[in-house]
Enzyme design. Structure first.
Site, PDB file in Angstrom:
ATOM      1  N   HIS A 170      -3.692 -50.356 -10.435  1.00  0.00           N
ATOM      2  CA  HIS A 170      -4.802 -51.304 -10.487  1.00  0.00           C
ATOM      3  C   HIS A 170      -4.979 -52.039  -9.166  1.00  0.00           C
ATOM      4  O   HIS A 170      -6.089 -52.239  -8.686  1.00  0.00           O
ATOM      5  CB  HIS A 170      -4.576 -52.345 -11.585  1.00  0.00           C
ATOM      6  CG  HIS A 170      -4.624 -51.754 -12.954  1.00  0.00           C
ATOM      7  ND1 HIS A 170      -4.105 -52.358 -14.055  1.00  0.00           N
ATOM      8  CD2 HIS A 170      -5.126 -50.585 -13.372  1.00  0.00           C
ATOM      9  CE1 HIS A 170      -4.282 -51.586 -15.103  1.00  0.00           C
ATOM     10  NE2 HIS A 170      -4.896 -50.505 -14.708  1.00  0.00           N
ATOM     11  N   ARG A 182     -15.793 -39.163  -9.206  1.00  0.00           N
ATOM     12  CA  ARG A 182     -14.541 -39.030  -9.961  1.00  0.00           C
ATOM     13  C   ARG A 182     -14.695 -39.804 -11.261  1.00  0.00           C
ATOM     14  O   ARG A 182     -14.477 -41.019 -11.291  1.00  0.00           O
ATOM     15  CB  ARG A 182     -13.373 -39.604  -9.161  1.00  0.00           C
ATOM     16  CG  ARG A 182     -12.975 -38.819  -7.920  1.00  0.00           C
ATOM     17  CD  ARG A 182     -11.820 -39.524  -7.227  1.00  0.00           C
ATOM     18  NE  ARG A 182     -11.132 -38.696  -6.267  1.00  0.00           N
ATOM     19  CZ  ARG A 182     -11.291 -38.786  -4.941  1.00  0.00           C
ATOM     20  NH1 ARG A 182     -12.142 -39.667  -4.437  1.00  0.00           N
ATOM     21  NH2 ARG A 182     -10.602 -38.000  -4.126  1.00  0.00           N
ATOM     22  N   ASP A 240      -5.240 -32.195  -3.061  1.00  0.00           N
ATOM     23  CA  ASP A 240      -4.316 -31.434  -3.902  1.00  0.00           C
ATOM     24  C   ASP A 240      -3.942 -30.103  -3.266  1.00  0.00           C
ATOM     25  O   ASP A 240      -2.800 -29.662  -3.390  1.00  0.00           O
ATOM     26  CB  ASP A 240      -4.926 -31.209  -5.292  1.00  0.00           C
ATOM     27  CG  ASP A 240      -4.733 -32.419  -6.177  1.00  0.00           C
ATOM     28  OD1 ASP A 240      -3.607 -32.951  -6.185  1.00  0.00           O
ATOM     29  OD2 ASP A 240      -5.691 -32.857  -6.826  1.00  0.00           O
ATOM     30  N   ARG A 257       1.819 -35.835  -3.122  1.00  0.00           N
ATOM     31  CA  ARG A 257       0.968 -36.655  -2.242  1.00  0.00           C
ATOM     32  C   ARG A 257       1.219 -38.150  -2.359  1.00  0.00           C
ATOM     33  O   ARG A 257       0.766 -38.929  -1.521  1.00  0.00           O
ATOM     34  CB  ARG A 257      -0.516 -36.327  -2.477  1.00  0.00           C
ATOM     35  CG  ARG A 257      -1.004 -36.672  -3.860  1.00  0.00           C
ATOM     36  CD  ARG A 257      -2.317 -35.980  -4.167  1.00  0.00           C
ATOM     37  NE  ARG A 257      -3.434 -36.894  -4.260  1.00  0.00           N
ATOM     38  CZ  ARG A 257      -4.620 -36.574  -4.780  1.00  0.00           C
ATOM     39  NH1 ARG A 257      -4.859 -35.343  -5.187  1.00  0.00           N
ATOM     40  NH2 ARG A 257      -5.585 -37.446  -4.855  1.00  0.00           N
ATOM     41  N   CYS A 286     -14.377 -31.810  -0.270  1.00  0.00           N
ATOM     42  CA  CYS A 286     -14.507 -33.180  -0.771  1.00  0.00           C
ATOM     43  C   CYS A 286     -13.198 -33.967  -0.725  1.00  0.00           C
ATOM     44  O   CYS A 286     -13.142 -35.099  -1.172  1.00  0.00           O
ATOM     45  CB  CYS A 286     -15.071 -33.196  -2.186  1.00  0.00           C
ATOM     46  SG  CYS A 286     -13.968 -32.480  -3.398  1.00  0.00           S
TER      47      CYS A 286
HETATM   48  C1  PEP Z   1      -8.657 -33.410  -3.955  1.00  0.00           C
HETATM   49  O1  PEP Z   1      -7.682 -33.046  -4.598  1.00  0.00           O
HETATM   50  O2  PEP Z   1      -8.828 -33.164  -2.742  1.00  0.00           O
HETATM   51  C2  PEP Z   1      -9.717 -34.208  -4.606  1.00  0.00           C
HETATM   52  C3  PEP Z   1     -10.837 -34.503  -3.989  1.00  0.00           C
HETATM   53  O3  PEP Z   1      -9.458 -34.658  -5.855  1.00  0.00           O
HETATM   54  P1  PEP Z   1      -8.563 -35.951  -6.186  1.00  0.00           P
HETATM   55  O4  PEP Z   1      -8.211 -36.597  -4.888  1.00  0.00           O
HETATM   56  O5  PEP Z   1      -9.390 -36.806  -7.061  1.00  0.00           O
HETATM   57  O6  PEP Z   1      -7.409 -35.330  -6.887  1.00  0.00           O
HETATM   58 MG    MG Z   2      -7.667 -33.193  -6.761  1.00  0.00          MG
END
Ligand code: PEP
Ligand code: MG
Length: 754
Positions: A362, A469, A627, A637, A674
């Site tokens: 949060h 998202r 990811d 990560r 993205c």
């Molecule tokens: C990603 O994994 O690069 C992505 C954009 O999704 P998130 O960061 O929401 O997992």
């Molecule tokens: Mg992702």
């Protein structure tokens, strides 16, 4: 033996005093390995000298006086080698140095091991025996087990101990802590720990016969906290989005919940003081959350602890003595809760540092929506003596610098100024096209998560939303949002951008994104039940979301659907069945449905490799570099300890993305990026060189990326890509790209995009 080692580890980890900890270790080793002496030498941060800090067997007066320069003596040999050294007839060794103060004339057998903490050499632990004594495998195994188990405890207490300060009083240099970024930005300020008087763990057991008074005191504290939450919620109404603000309701609900209130009251009735009863109840709720029937409460461990601290604060100080917040306040704590944030005057709150948590906590979400940097998961930060000290919070790379030296501070002030200037300059690019010097035009979309981001991202001149998202609004809700609630949100977003496209990603939970009302317990959540896997296992969630999205798109037609975490082709086929079902159902209900384009995230290596086969089933693809990097490099990560290994400029990541882009081009598939990589002005250069012409990033990154696009020819980016694909090391690639940006006078962008 194992039991004994474990109890030594336990005792050391729970000692606040570094001297005690070191003494325990040397004494235990001396008697358990059965040698004449065991000593610990720690490395001085600046001089790099190894200084004797504890000994069992040598003259104690030698402590602090025996110092080895790097590479000097037998101890220096161990440090230099970063490995075990076993010597016999040791005091005749050419490297041996005699320190008369140790009281040791000569000895035969020497065994030394380095104390390593995540590749960092903290010091050396050495045992020796006057007479010849063969060190057995068992001796060595014990020493290795103890040093590896204890090095992180030593590291932590070393950083927090005043002892370290006293041996280094000649040079109080900057301490750097690396963790993970919670929200971007760079700031310097004074650390304030708001719950310094409300540490539940330090509440001691106290009993009373006057239980009625304790009950009254407790209920009064609860009422006060209720009021505090109400006021905080009001204070923040103006500047945080409604959906983030809804978290305050969660606090109120928890506060009224029976498990908490009756738990405390019953304990008071059994003769405990209110604070003791509170501590035990909170401990119970948090520790046994798996077994609680009330799942809603059970997943709120973070919130329960927050409530516990708030009540304790009231119990401790009556009215809760007000904190005098400096006007450059950086809140620090294990976790920072919403009322703590709300209590700081808006213009004084400059940053947040948490020892626990991740990007999805949060505190990080709120920091992001307030536009202030946050660094999360700084596990090594010794909270005990941070209050009032200066820190630089670097939310770009998830790093904090405590007590920055004048030089470091000046450098950061310069960077902060440079960043401000740069952003003003970049604002002028708002209405200019994202076009390379040789005329290639690029689409720049934005990533959003909460509705409040609509305004700010439209201001930076985005072409549309490349990634919405949807899980954020699920995370901020108290239960799965209904179809109508979801519809309202999606409609708002689609309307705000129409006719520009909005790529809405279906719920991507699991991994680090958990919902308080949908418990997932897994040993290894990033490799577990995530994204599309959950959606297909729970069609009721999927169908509700799909219906809300498709209905929100009626008469607008700018919706595009994106599936998260696809790793098997059959996941797309299975999804399509529900997709068709929902479309038919809505048409039958009389809705005028436009079938949106369907895309998948390329964020699992399997999908990257099977791209061509998957391309037959979808209309577009988006590379999720966050990811993809994590899964390709096998680096969590959000794990601060391996953060330095997580880098999307790793040659393997670049090569895989290049292959993905080539394959996509061969089958005429629309593809964009993205993940965070798209918003890094440095990495966007090779991405452009690969032929990518569509990116989606945080709104704040768009101006910097646009600058890059407008200052390079496509041809030049292809050349740069070819050059870096020949390189085998991340650092080499980074240095080269940094140098290119510096040459263009864009040094500031390196930081802003870091
Ligand atoms: C990603 O994994 O690069 C992505 C954009 O999704 P998130 O960061 O929401 O997992
Ligand atoms: Mg992702």
């Amino acid at each position: 033996m194992l039991d004994s080692i474990l109890s030594l580890v336990h005792e050391t980890v729970h000692t606040d005093n570094i001297d005690d900890a070191l003494n325990k270790i040397v004494n235990w080793l001396k008697s358990n390995i059965d040698v004449d002496a065991c000593s610990i030498y720690l490395k001085h941060r600046n001089s790099q000298q190894l200084i004797l800090m504890a000994t069992a067997g040598l003259n104690p007066e030698a402590i602090g006086h025996v110092k080895y320069n790097p590479g000097e003596g037998l101890v220096g040999m161990v440090a230099e080698r970063c490995g075990k050294v076993v010597l016999y007839e040791a005091s005749s060794h050419p490297e041996y140095i005699h320190f008369p103060i140790t009281g040791e004339e000569s000895f035969d057998s020497f065994l030394g091991l380095p104390l390593m903490h995540y590749r960092q050499m903290l010091g050396v632990i050495a045992v020796h025996n006057r007479a010849h004594r063969e060190f057995t495998d068992k001796d060595i195994a014990i020493l290795i087990t103890v040093t590896t188990q204890l090095s992180s405890a030593i590291y932590a207490s070393l950083r927090s101990s005043s002892k370290e300060v006293s041996i280094q009083k000649d040079d109080l240099s900057t301490s750097v802590y690396t963790a993970v970024s919670g929200a971007r930005g760079l700031v310097s300020g004074v650390m304030v720990q708001p719950d310094i008087n409300a540490d539940l763990n330090s509440v001691e057991e106290k009993v009373t016969s006057d239980t009625d008074t304790q009950e009254v005191i407790f209920m009064l504290a609860v009422t006060e906290v209720q009021k505090e939450i109400r006021i905080s919620s009001e204070n923040m109404r103006e500047y945080i989005p409604a959906e983030v603000q809804a978290l305050f309701e969660v606090y109120s609900l928890l506060l009224a919940d029976d498990s908490l209130l009756s738990g405390v009251l019953e304990r008071i009735q059994s003769g405990l003081f209110a604070s003791t009863a509170l501590r035990y109840t909170i401990d119970d709720l948090v520790a046994h959350f798996n077994t609680l029937r009330n799942q809603y409460i059970s997943a709120r461990a973070e919130d329960i602890r927050a409530i516990g601290s708030m009540i304790l604060n009231r119990l401790n100080s009556g009215s809760g003595s007000p904190i005098d917040y400096p006007d450059n306040c950086i809140l620090i704590g294990d976790e920072i809760n919403l009322t703590q944030i709300a209590n700081v005057p808006r213009n004084s709150l400059k940053g947040i540092i948490c020892r626990k948590g991740s990007t999805m906590s949060h505190a990080a979400i709120v920091a992001h929506s307030l536009g202030i940097p946050a660094v999360m998961g700084v596990q090594d930060l010794p909270l005990e003596n941070m209050n009032g000290r200066t820190a630089i919070v670097d939310g770009y790379i998830g790093r904090i610098l405590v007590d920055p030296s004048d030089e470091v501070h000046k450098e950061f002030q310069r960077l902060i100024k440079e960043e401000e200037l740069l952003f003003t300059e970049l604002e002028n690019l708002r209405d200019l096209p994202a076009e390379t010097l040789d005329g290639k035009s690029i689409k720049l979309n934005t990533n959003i998560g909460v509705l409040s981001e609509i305004e700010s991202t439209r201001d930076v001149g985005a072409d549309g939303v490349g990634l919405y998202r949807t899980e954020f609004s699920f995370m901020l809700s108290e239960s799965f949002p209904s179809e109508i609630k979801q519809y309202e949100k999606y409609r708002k977003v689609l309307k705000a951008y129409a006719p520009q496209p909005v790529v809405m990603r279906l719920l991507d939970i699991g991994g680090d994104k958990s919902l308080p009302y949908f418990l997932i317990e897994e040993e290894n959540s990033f490799l577990g039940w995530r994204g599309i896997r959950i959606l297909l296992d729970h069609p009721e969630i999927l169908i509700t979301q799909l219906r809300a999205m498709l209905r929100a798109n009626i008469n607008l037609g700018n919706l595009k659907l994106l599936l998260p975490m696809v790793s098997h082709i059959n996941e797309i086929n299975s999804f399509r069945k529900y997709f068709d079902l929902v479309i038919n159902e809505l048409i039958e209900e009389g809705h005028d449905i436009v079938v949106p384009k369907l895309g998948i995230m390329i964020e699992v290596p399997a999908a990257a490799i099977q791209l061509k086969a998957m391309a037959k089933l979808v209309d577009f693809m988006s590379i999720g570099t966050n990811d993809l990097t994590q899964y390709l490099l096998a680096v969590d990560r959000n794990n601060a300890h391996v953060a330095s290994l997580y880098d999307f400029l790793h040659p393997a990541v670049l090569k895989l993305i290049q292959k993905v882009v080539q394959d996509a081009r061969e089958v005429d598939m629309q593809i964009s990026v993205c993940g965070e990589m798209a918003g890094d002005p440095r990495t966007v250069i090779p991405l452009l060189g690969m032929g990518l012409d569509s990116f989606s990033m945080a709104g704040a990154s768009i101006p910097g990326v646009k600058w890059i696009i407008r200052n390079f020819t496509y041809e030049r980016t292809v050349e740069i890509l070819e050059e870096i694909l020949e390189m085998n090391e991340v650092e080499e690639i980074k240095d080269y790209l940094n140098q290119i940006l510096e040459e263009k006078g864009l040094g500031g962008l390196i930081r802003a995009g870091n």
